[in-house]
Design an enzyme around this catalytic site. Structure first.
Site, PDB file in Angstrom:
ATOM      1  N   CYS A  80       0.823  -1.217   0.000  1.00  0.00           N
ATOM      2  CA  CYS A  80       0.000   0.000   0.000  1.00  0.00           C
ATOM      3  C   CYS A  80       0.861   1.272   0.000  1.00  0.00           C
ATOM      4  CB  CYS A  80      -0.970  -0.072   1.173  1.00  0.00           C
ATOM      5  SG  CYS A  80      -2.482   0.808   0.845  1.00  0.00           S
ATOM      6  N   HIS A 170      -3.503  -5.027   1.729  1.00  0.00           N
ATOM      7  CA  HIS A 170      -2.835  -5.269   3.013  1.00  0.00           C
ATOM      8  C   HIS A 170      -2.787  -6.767   3.344  1.00  0.00           C
ATOM      9  CE1 HIS A 170      -2.338  -1.216   4.883  1.00  0.00           C
ATOM     10  NE2 HIS A 170      -3.232  -0.897   3.971  1.00  0.00           N
ATOM     11  N   GLU A 172      -1.029  -8.307   5.356  1.00  0.00           N
ATOM     12  CA  GLU A 172      -0.767  -8.549   6.783  1.00  0.00           C
ATOM     13  C   GLU A 172      -2.058  -8.495   7.603  1.00  0.00           C
ATOM     14  OE1 GLU A 172      -0.499  -5.795   5.231  1.00  0.00           O
ATOM     15  OE2 GLU A 172      -0.876  -4.086   6.556  1.00  0.00           O
TER      16      GLU A 172
HETATM   17  N1  GLN Z   1      -3.636   6.444   1.036  1.00  0.00           N
HETATM   18  C1  GLN Z   1      -2.346   6.143   1.544  1.00  0.00           C
HETATM   19  C2  GLN Z   1      -1.260   6.924   0.808  1.00  0.00           C
HETATM   20  O1  GLN Z   1      -1.518   7.582  -0.123  1.00  0.00           O
HETATM   21  C3  GLN Z   1      -2.076   4.663   1.463  1.00  0.00           C
HETATM   22  C4  GLN Z   1      -3.060   3.926   2.311  1.00  0.00           C
HETATM   23  C5  GLN Z   1      -2.538   2.673   2.922  1.00  0.00           C
HETATM   24  O2  GLN Z   1      -1.343   2.427   3.049  1.00  0.00           O
HETATM   25  N2  GLN Z   1      -3.457   1.847   3.368  1.00  0.00           N
HETATM   26  O3  GLN Z   1      -0.137   6.872   1.194  1.00  0.00           O
END
Ligand code: GLN
Length: 186
Positions: A80, A170, A172
């Site tokens: 992410c 995610h 995890e």
């Molecule tokens: N929206 C976050 C970003 O732009 C990422 C979100 C996340 O890691 N769950 O960094």
């Protein structure tokens, strides 16, 4: 025996630690520059807020050392926000970070309303995988020899490139540890 350094300046790092410990791997939390001189041979970049993580990495003087480790081939699992840190380009932000992964990502790509959702997807080499998306990015374009590992509704959500695995969800936060196993075998 492998030791995994988990970036722990912000975000969802504890969940990675628990999953990797359950798999029998040693982990250390990377919170400050001195931690980067400890012994670890793999790296996890967790989810969270990429802008905050990027800013802290620079302020704490951790950025250049980590970039060099990635460029020198240290295996990385980036989830992410971590994927955003690795991306060469970010289509809707002028800021970029490590730029070691030749992809273009879009931040918060699913909008504010549909910010978080679950999708039972498929990962190449793994099979069915429960994907948790939280204000997630997706990958708009891949270049060079980037291998696409997963797509959800025609949007790329997981890739592999040399020593780097990047996913927009995610892994995890579910009880399937197969992506972490893939990382340990990288
Ligand atoms: N929206 C976050 C970003 O732009 C990422 C979100 C996340 O890691 N769950 O960094």
């Amino acid at each position: 025996m492998t030791t995994i350094g988990i970036l722990a300046v912000q975000g969802a790092f504890i969940e990675h630690e628990h999953m990797l410990n359950k798999l029998g791997a040693e982990t250390i939390q990377l919170r400050q520059k001195s931690d980067l001189y400890k012994n670890f041979d793999r790296l996890v970049l967790p989810g969270g807020e990429s802008t905050v993580q990027g800013k802290l990495l620079k302020e704490l003087n951790m950025f250049d050392i980590l970039k060099e480790k990635i460029e020198n081939g240290m295996p990385v699992l980036a989830t992410c926000a971590g994927l955003i840190l690795l991306a060469e380009n970010i289509s809707n932000d002028t800021r970029t970070y490590f730029k070691t992964l030749p992809v273009t990502v879009k931040r918060n790509a699913y909008g504010r309303q549909l910010g978080s959702f679950h999708y039972d997807g498929i990962i190449k080499g793994i099979g069915k995988f429960p994907m948790e998306f939280i204000r997630a990015p997706y990958i708009e374009e891949v270049r060079n020899d980037v291998e696409i590992l997963a797509e959800v509704n025609k949007k790329i959500t997981a890739v592999k490139y040399k020593n780097q695995i990047g996913v927009s969800f995610h892994p995890e936060l579910c009880d399937n540890d197969k992506l972490h196993r893939m990382f340990l075998n990288l």
